[in-house]
Design an enzyme around this catalytic site. Sequence first.
Site, mmCIF file in Angstrom:
data_model
loop_
_atom_site.group_PDB
_atom_site.id
_atom_site.type_symbol
_atom_site.label_atom_id
_atom_site.label_comp_id
_atom_site.label_asym_id
_atom_site.label_seq_id
_atom_site.Cartn_x
_atom_site.Cartn_y
_atom_site.Cartn_z
ATOM 1 N N TRP A 357 -5.051 14.066 -6.119
ATOM 2 C CA TRP A 357 -4.857 13.110 -7.221
ATOM 3 C C TRP A 357 -6.046 12.163 -7.328
ATOM 4 C CZ3 TRP A 357 -2.902 7.648 -7.096
ATOM 5 C CH2 TRP A 357 -3.040 7.053 -5.844
ATOM 6 N N ASP A 358 -6.864 12.126 -6.268
ATOM 7 C CA ASP A 358 -8.071 11.298 -6.267
ATOM 8 C C ASP A 358 -8.917 11.547 -7.522
ATOM 9 O OD1 ASP A 358 -7.096 11.823 -3.652
ATOM 10 O OD2 ASP A 358 -8.985 11.222 -2.744
ATOM 11 N N GLU A 488 1.115 6.093 2.150
ATOM 12 C CA GLU A 488 1.651 7.187 2.967
ATOM 13 C C GLU A 488 2.218 6.701 4.305
ATOM 14 O OE1 GLU A 488 -1.615 9.952 3.089
ATOM 15 O OE2 GLU A 488 -1.049 10.860 1.179
ATOM 16 N N LYS A 601 -0.671 1.359 3.913
ATOM 17 C CA LYS A 601 -1.927 2.094 4.079
ATOM 18 C C LYS A 601 -2.879 1.830 2.916
ATOM 19 C CE LYS A 601 -3.671 6.828 4.584
ATOM 20 N NZ LYS A 601 -3.388 8.246 4.383
ATOM 21 N N GLN A 602 -2.339 1.850 1.710
ATOM 22 C CA GLN A 602 -3.213 1.730 0.532
ATOM 23 C C GLN A 602 -2.410 1.185 -0.638
ATOM 24 O OE1 GLN A 602 -3.057 6.174 0.795
ATOM 25 N NE2 GLN A 602 -3.987 6.003 -1.230
HETATM 26 C C1 BGC Z 1 -4.784 9.174 0.999
HETATM 27 C C2 BGC Z 1 -4.415 9.953 -0.247
HETATM 28 C C3 BGC Z 1 -5.616 10.750 -0.684
HETATM 29 C C4 BGC Z 1 -6.170 11.616 0.427
HETATM 30 C C5 BGC Z 1 -7.472 12.294 0.050
HETATM 31 C C6 BGC Z 1 -5.283 10.152 2.065
HETATM 32 O O1 BGC Z 1 -5.660 9.435 3.208
HETATM 33 O O2 BGC Z 1 -3.667 8.493 1.497
HETATM 34 O O3 BGC Z 1 -4.027 9.058 -1.268
HETATM 35 O O4 BGC Z 1 -5.260 11.559 -1.770
HETATM 36 O O5 BGC Z 1 -6.428 10.815 1.558
HETATM 37 O O6 BGC Z 1 -8.445 11.342 -0.237
#
Ligand code: BGC
Length: 772
Positions: A357-358, A488, A601-602
């Site tokens: 999804w990035d 996550e 986390k984000q």
């Molecule tokens: C992030 C995801 C991301 C993936 C690839 C993961 O650490 O939590 O949001 O899509 O890394 O960058």
Amino acid sequence: MNSFYKKDKWLIIEEGFHPEINRESESIFSIGNGYMGQRANFEEEYSGDSLLGNYIAGVYYPDKTRVGWWKNGYPEYFDKVLNAPKWIGIDISVNGESVDLAISRITSFTRTLNMKEGYLDRSFRVIVSGNKTLEINSRRFLSMSEPDIGIIRYSVKSVDFEGFVDFNLYIDADVRNEDANYGKKFWKEVQRKVTSGSGIIITRTMKTDFHVSAGICFEAFRNKQELSVKTALINREKYVGNTFGIKIKPEDNITIIKYAAVLSSLNNPEEVLMEDTTKRLKEAKSKGYDKLFSGHRYEWERIWAASDVVIKGDIAAQQAIRFNIFHLNQTYTGKDERLNIGPKGFTAEKYGGGTYWDTEAFALPFFLKTADQKAVRNLLLYRFRHLEKSIQNAGKLGFRDGAALYPMVTMNGEECHNEWEITFEEIHRNGAIAYAIHNYIRHTGDMDYLADYGLEILIGISRFWSQRSTWSESRKKFVILGVTGPNEYENNVNNNWYTNTIAVWTLSFTISSMETIKKENPDKFKRILGKTNFNYDEETNLWQKIIKNMYLPFDDERQVFLQQDGFLDKELMSAEMIPAGERPINQHWSWDRILRSCFIKQADVLHGLYIFEDKYDIETVRRNFDFYEPMTVHESSLSACIHAILASRIGNIKKAYELYLRSTRLDLDDYNHEVADGLHITSMAGTWLAIVEGFAGMKIHDSRILVDPLIPDVWDSYSFHARFRGILFEITVNHQNVIIKNLSDKTLRIIIYNKEYQIDGMEKCEIQRITK
Ligand code: BGC
């Protein structure tokens, strides 16, 4: 944090050889041209620690998955981009002793990445034959103008050595991926050919049957005079080489130009690969190094003219933003709708080079404002090509009637990810794809895309959301159960606010898109209804009900959105309470401890406030930011940039700058000690967004572009380019003024600090900066 690399506006420089961070440097100094990418492995033999990496976009292998506890619905394979036949090899030796930087005595070493012109230089002095010195200089680039061509200019200069230097110029196709699940090699040889002066090997990937042809040819010069060398050939399975010795004396400079052509069955029919490679090698050699280099340089000039960011007064920030823009453009050039952007680009094996999804959430907004419209349209077409597979993917999970769930990770549209809490539950990714369609249309006005492709995707995604929502009798609301949001560090939660929000937004956007196409293009509308077997009244009535009745967790007392049901049951504390030695928590804490904690986390709720900024007032953003930011550990590279943008929006420039710094030099300073695994390509786009949408406050409202510029105290000024509806313009912000230059011939209408300005083609407008 490391600061091995010297600060410079356009260069990344490693002075002195640091074998202990060689893998990191191999990632940092990677080069690419959207078609292929090459880690900064040495041309010569190197017996020290290194990750060989040479990747061809779109060429992958489905590696059989290894998981401890298999669950129905898991994909059987994880597709990974392959380490492809190594064509850069140039071994040199003196009296049978190889130059090997892990063993040889070197007295100087510099590695330089020139971001302005897109090449990698390396220069070192090595002691040979007891106490004599050779100086080696190499330059390598992957042509931006002829993407199947790579060139190395490799010189050996004698300082005080007299005698023979032996060369071996080769292709080695006996390569492997370090991350192969069962240690297997993925390439089979098909054909090889070696003649004096050239060599070609055609290999094919097992299972996927991609054919790749790597060919080399070369020319040699002594002090600019062409040399004719007598070669001996090496010809064995998966390996071809030309070896020769050249006698040199002090001050002699021997230069080898090695041309490589790398073709694949993605673009050339496999039956003619040998013929086509021979032809491409001939063409490259007859053009010669200088012409190829100037074509390449011209392409970089073009890229920088549309995407450069100039920061005055802060060299570290200047270098970093160019580093990020450089790598983004090396990864994706937008010419081929079958290609996409892996989170690590072509810089290592991690994440398998797959699409996440990035792309839609981070990379696409960058390319929307800096690249041709077609480059972004191709990213969207990529997803359209995967619609059928996404419907099948949803089908495997029990959804029906054309519901589409796009994969968390993919190469060819099939899901590759296999951790149940992400594969099955991190469904917000579907929303990012819908939002990207909206983002593209509002930037470009390309309604044809919507009618021809976008609407079908939106219908598939909306059908998924409507089937994934459950009516809760007790709440008298729709709920979405058992999900993982962007954060996550929470799994299997109910009613993640961000997921529920983007789900209802997608349903509304799909309905309004249908209305638009129905009105503007009734024939196409009819065709889409037929093709998707869409029952308009029944389906949209249900969607409307979900839109009106979706449960969105909210805390009345604090007046903030709740990340998910039950979030307030957690012990709420600031990430500052975590002892430094326990950060990052994902490397120190058990998973269950992470899940029970409040730490984020984000950006999650905050990601929603970022993309739906026109729906929430500043006070709402501030309250949520103040609540969530202290609990966020930013252990995803995609986090700090979003927080930086919101900090700018609420006028907290100090915080915005602090978060920006964390994101912009993440790789150059290796904050998270993981650069050996590759660069954070998609988060690099976030850094750019932190300047353009953060500091400059660029937004789009009702088809109009607006800015609200701030400037960090430590900068004298910054300027950047952006495109909107075919108009390229440049914005410069200093402490006194905001200057907008319209670089196109159409009139630009732009709102600056809430006032609309009209700037005619090639004109500029200067206004006073407002401090908040
Ligand atoms: C992030 C995801 C991301 C993936 C690839 C993961 O650490 O939590 O949001 O899509 O890394 O960058």
